[in-house]
Motif scaffolding. Sequence first.
Motif, PDB file in Angstrom:
ATOM      1  N   ASN A 103      27.830  14.554   6.849  1.00 37.00           N
ATOM      2  CA  ASN A 103      26.920  14.999   7.909  1.00 37.00           C
ATOM      3  C   ASN A 103      26.812  14.001   9.056  1.00 37.00           C
ATOM      4  OD1 ASN A 103      25.859  17.280   6.186  1.00 37.00           O
ATOM      5  ND2 ASN A 103      25.333  15.505   4.950  1.00 37.00           N
ATOM      6  N   SER A 104      27.457  12.849   8.916  1.00 42.40           N
ATOM      7  CA  SER A 104      27.298  11.811   9.931  1.00 42.40           C
ATOM      8  C   SER A 104      28.408  10.780   9.767  1.00 42.40           C
ATOM      9  CB  SER A 104      25.954  11.107   9.752  1.00 42.40           C
ATOM     10  OG  SER A 104      25.953  10.417   8.514  1.00 42.40           O
ATOM     11  N   GLY A 105      28.461   9.854  10.713  1.00 35.01           N
ATOM     12  CA  GLY A 105      29.441   8.786  10.649  1.00 35.01           C
ATOM     13  C   GLY A 105      29.154   7.813   9.519  1.00 35.01           C
ATOM     14  N   THR A 106      27.903   7.435   9.394  1.00 31.95           N
ATOM     15  CA  THR A 106      27.561   6.438   8.377  1.00 31.95           C
ATOM     16  C   THR A 106      27.895   6.971   6.980  1.00 31.95           C
ATOM     17  OG1 THR A 106      25.923   4.718   7.929  1.00 31.95           O
ATOM     18  CG2 THR A 106      25.100   6.993   7.907  1.00 31.95           C
ATOM     19  N   GLU A 107      27.710   8.260   6.765  1.00 29.27           N
ATOM     20  CA  GLU A 107      28.064   8.843   5.462  1.00 29.27           C
ATOM     21  C   GLU A 107      29.582   8.872   5.245  1.00 29.27           C
ATOM     22  OE1 GLU A 107      25.805  12.619   4.290  1.00 29.27           O
ATOM     23  OE2 GLU A 107      25.174  12.176   6.327  1.00 29.27           O
ATOM     24  N   PHE A 138      30.813  -2.323  14.004  1.00 33.36           N
ATOM     25  CA  PHE A 138      29.683  -1.420  13.764  1.00 33.36           C
ATOM     26  C   PHE A 138      30.173  -0.233  12.956  1.00 33.36           C
ATOM     27  CE2 PHE A 138      26.911   2.171  14.489  1.00 33.36           C
ATOM     28  CZ  PHE A 138      25.677   1.608  14.235  1.00 33.36           C
ATOM     29  N   HIS A 139      29.551  -0.009  11.800  1.00 32.61           N
ATOM     30  CA  HIS A 139      29.977   1.106  10.960  1.00 32.61           C
ATOM     31  C   HIS A 139      28.838   2.037  10.564  1.00 32.61           C
ATOM     32  CE1 HIS A 139      34.037  -0.478  10.685  1.00 32.61           C
ATOM     33  NE2 HIS A 139      33.562  -1.656  10.325  1.00 32.61           N
ATOM     34  N   GLY A 140      27.598   1.741  10.997  1.00 26.13           N
ATOM     35  CA  GLY A 140      26.502   2.652  10.679  1.00 26.13           C
ATOM     36  C   GLY A 140      25.321   1.934  10.068  1.00 26.13           C
ATOM     37  N   ARG A 141      24.257   2.697   9.788  1.00 25.73           N
ATOM     38  CA  ARG A 141      22.965   2.114   9.432  1.00 25.73           C
ATOM     39  C   ARG A 141      22.546   2.314   7.985  1.00 25.73           C
ATOM     40  NH1 ARG A 141      20.551  -0.952  13.414  1.00 25.73           N
ATOM     41  NH2 ARG A 141      21.035  -0.133  15.465  1.00 25.73           N
ATOM     42  N   LEU A 189      38.167  -1.714   9.477  1.00 25.10           N
ATOM     43  CA  LEU A 189      37.976  -2.069  10.881  1.00 25.10           C
ATOM     44  C   LEU A 189      37.996  -0.844  11.773  1.00 25.10           C
ATOM     45  CD1 LEU A 189      41.163  -3.288  12.611  1.00 25.10           C
ATOM     46  CD2 LEU A 189      41.224  -2.962  10.158  1.00 25.10           C
ATOM     47  N   GLU A 190      37.400  -0.997  12.945  1.00 22.82           N
ATOM     48  CA  GLU A 190      37.500   0.028  13.985  1.00 22.82           C
ATOM     49  C   GLU A 190      38.821  -0.222  14.711  1.00 22.82           C
ATOM     50  OE1 GLU A 190      33.359  -0.157  16.163  1.00 22.82           O
ATOM     51  OE2 GLU A 190      33.621  -1.805  14.778  1.00 22.82           O
ATOM     52  N   THR A 191      39.570   0.827  14.968  1.00 27.56           N
ATOM     53  CA  THR A 191      40.828   0.667  15.701  1.00 27.56           C
ATOM     54  C   THR A 191      40.532   0.103  17.104  1.00 27.56           C
ATOM     55  OG1 THR A 191      41.512   2.652  14.520  1.00 27.56           O
ATOM     56  CG2 THR A 191      43.037   1.788  16.163  1.00 27.56           C
ATOM     57  N   LEU A 222      40.503   2.689   8.431  1.00 29.87           N
ATOM     58  CA  LEU A 222      40.293   2.644   9.882  1.00 29.87           C
ATOM     59  C   LEU A 222      39.118   3.544  10.258  1.00 29.87           C
ATOM     60  CD1 LEU A 222      43.913   2.548  11.366  1.00 29.87           C
ATOM     61  CD2 LEU A 222      42.290   0.652  11.075  1.00 29.87           C
ATOM     62  N   ASP A 223      38.157   2.957  10.939  1.00 29.37           N
ATOM     63  CA  ASP A 223      36.988   3.694  11.415  1.00 29.37           C
ATOM     64  C   ASP A 223      37.311   4.252  12.796  1.00 29.37           C
ATOM     65  OD1 ASP A 223      34.601   4.604  12.399  1.00 29.37           O
ATOM     66  OD2 ASP A 223      33.413   2.863  11.774  1.00 29.37           O
ATOM     67  N   GLU A 224      37.498   5.570  12.851  1.00 23.02           N
ATOM     68  CA  GLU A 224      37.843   6.259  14.102  1.00 23.02           C
ATOM     69  C   GLU A 224      36.666   7.102  14.600  1.00 23.02           C
ATOM     70  OE1 GLU A 224      40.971   6.955  15.895  1.00 23.02           O
ATOM     71  OE2 GLU A 224      41.947   5.208  15.016  1.00 23.02           O
ATOM     72  N   ILE A 225      35.477   6.740  14.141  1.00 24.06           N
ATOM     73  CA  ILE A 225      34.305   7.557  14.470  1.00 24.06           C
ATOM     74  C   ILE A 225      34.075   7.630  15.981  1.00 24.06           C
ATOM     75  CG2 ILE A 225      31.769   7.620  14.256  1.00 24.06           C
ATOM     76  CD1 ILE A 225      32.207   6.626  11.308  1.00 24.06           C
ATOM     77  N   GLN A 226      34.265   6.504  16.666  1.00 23.92           N
ATOM     78  CA  GLN A 226      34.063   6.502  18.119  1.00 23.92           C
ATOM     79  C   GLN A 226      35.375   6.658  18.896  1.00 23.92           C
ATOM     80  OE1 GLN A 226      31.730   3.752  21.442  1.00 23.92           O
ATOM     81  NE2 GLN A 226      31.134   3.679  19.323  1.00 23.92           N
ATOM     82  N   CYS A 227      36.424   5.969  18.440  1.00 26.60           N
ATOM     83  CA  CYS A 227      37.663   5.947  19.234  1.00 26.60           C
ATOM     84  C   CYS A 227      38.595   7.117  18.918  1.00 26.60           C
ATOM     85  CB  CYS A 227      38.383   4.619  19.041  1.00 26.60           C
ATOM     86  SG  CYS A 227      38.885   4.289  17.341  1.00 26.60           S
TER      87      CYS A 227
HETATM   88  C1  LIG Z   1      28.564   5.694  15.708  1.00 27.70           C
HETATM   89  C2  LIG Z   1      29.441   4.972  14.789  1.00 27.70           C
HETATM   90  C3  LIG Z   1      29.221   4.968  13.402  1.00 27.70           C
HETATM   91  C4  LIG Z   1      28.010   5.614  12.771  1.00 27.70           C
HETATM   92  O1  LIG Z   1      27.962   6.984  12.971  1.00 27.70           O
HETATM   93  P1  LIG Z   1      26.551   7.761  12.801  1.00 27.70           P
HETATM   94  O2  LIG Z   1      26.911   9.200  12.974  1.00 27.70           O
HETATM   95  O3  LIG Z   1      25.639   7.242  13.870  1.00 27.70           O
HETATM   96  O4  LIG Z   1      26.037   7.467  11.447  1.00 27.70           O
HETATM   97  C5  LIG Z   1      30.146   4.316  12.608  1.00 27.70           C
HETATM   98  N1  LIG Z   1      31.229   3.706  13.129  1.00 27.70           N
HETATM   99  C6  LIG Z   1      31.453   3.694  14.450  1.00 27.70           C
HETATM  100  C7  LIG Z   1      32.687   3.025  14.971  1.00 27.70           C
HETATM  101  C8  LIG Z   1      30.576   4.304  15.329  1.00 27.70           C
HETATM  102  O5  LIG Z   1      30.796   4.261  16.644  1.00 27.70           O
END
Ligand SMILES: *Cc1c(COP(=O)(O)O)cnc(C)c1O
Length: 404
Positions: A103-107, A138-141, A189-191, A222-227
Amino acid sequence: METSGWMEQAEGHILHTYNRYPVMLERGEGVYLYDTEGKKYLDFAAGIAVQALGYGNQAYNNALKEQIDRLLHTSNLYYNPPIIEAAEKLCAASGMERVFFTNSGTEAIEGAIKAAKKYAYEKDGRTDHEIIAMEHSFHGRSLGALAVTGNANYRAPFEPLPGIVKFAEYNNLESVVSQINEKTCAVILETIQGEGGIYPATEEFLMGIKQICQERDILLILDEIQCGMGRTGFMFAWQEYGIKPDIMTCAKALGCGVPVGAFLMTDQVAAASLKPGDHGTTYGGNPFVGAAVSKVLDIFQEQKITEHVREISAYLEEQLETLKEKYAYITIRRGKGLMQGLELRSDLSAGEISTKALEEGLILITAGSHVLRMVPPLIIKREHVDEMVEILKKIFDSVSNEKK
Ligand SMILES: *Cc1c(COP(=O)(O)O)cnc(C)c1O
């Protein structure tokens, strides 16, 4: 109710974890937002890299409306068509083989960490595996994601955090290599680091990590949540480097406004990690978000979004470089595609500029105290870049006058 009354009421009831800008947004159209007073804003933040298609895309809206009338939720105890279509399309777009919707990035990060831990546990039965994460990441809260987030201020009040995490310097291969040992199960890591100030991974760094992970059967997450999701001109930022992660996380623009994330993995990792009973979610991957993800991926293809991003971002970079030449307040431009950062001189805070921008009808966000972050909808055109640049010029001119 008056706007100020709404804000007062918000402060009376909503937990104060954000210092919000004094703006109340009401409606969006294309790449513009409108507040409750009718003021128009050019949006270069896209709800933090979420609204890739901007606002009011009719094909997307209609797909959602139809799904609402058909079926919203079923739980994961049954199959549903929209999420199966979404899964197939997301795997095709990424080249990854298995997906779990969250449901979210952190999950998505939580799931990725669990998959990596389970993979290592299946191999040797130990429970003292280590993860290497990056400083300024940054990977979430949530607690697991926070444990791999390289910001001591965010972590401190919540220690001890789960897992054994070591932090390495981003873009310093030696710093990663020197911390690897027989207990290391994953490197995350974030790309491109987002919150940390818009730092793309160098090719040498990412290729180097990939190689050592492969040699030692350590999983590369690889955390691609933002990029990800087309932002760099590739569906996923790592695709430009010619490598493939073992696990990838995705969220933000995945649903273009509908709360949805995902973690994906290779068949090899899937076969030796999470099994029935190991992980679950009630909402995750319900028909509603399935319809959203599926439609988003269709629109990306139909509109050739990645090609458009490559074209428009070349123009954006050129304009930002010109701006940097003109104003000594801007020291560095960094980024890829439509994920750009302008680092400001140390006597100028990014918050001050983003606040002035808001007054001038431009939505910008910050990444740390001195970096202006631009993550606009991927559908922006040249005229929007020009409009943004004109507003920034006006702001930097006024700052020059103030500082005289
Ligand atoms: C925003 C973000 C998260 C967390 O996503 P949420 O949906 O806010 O929980 C994790 N990793 C990266 C790189 C982000 O930019």
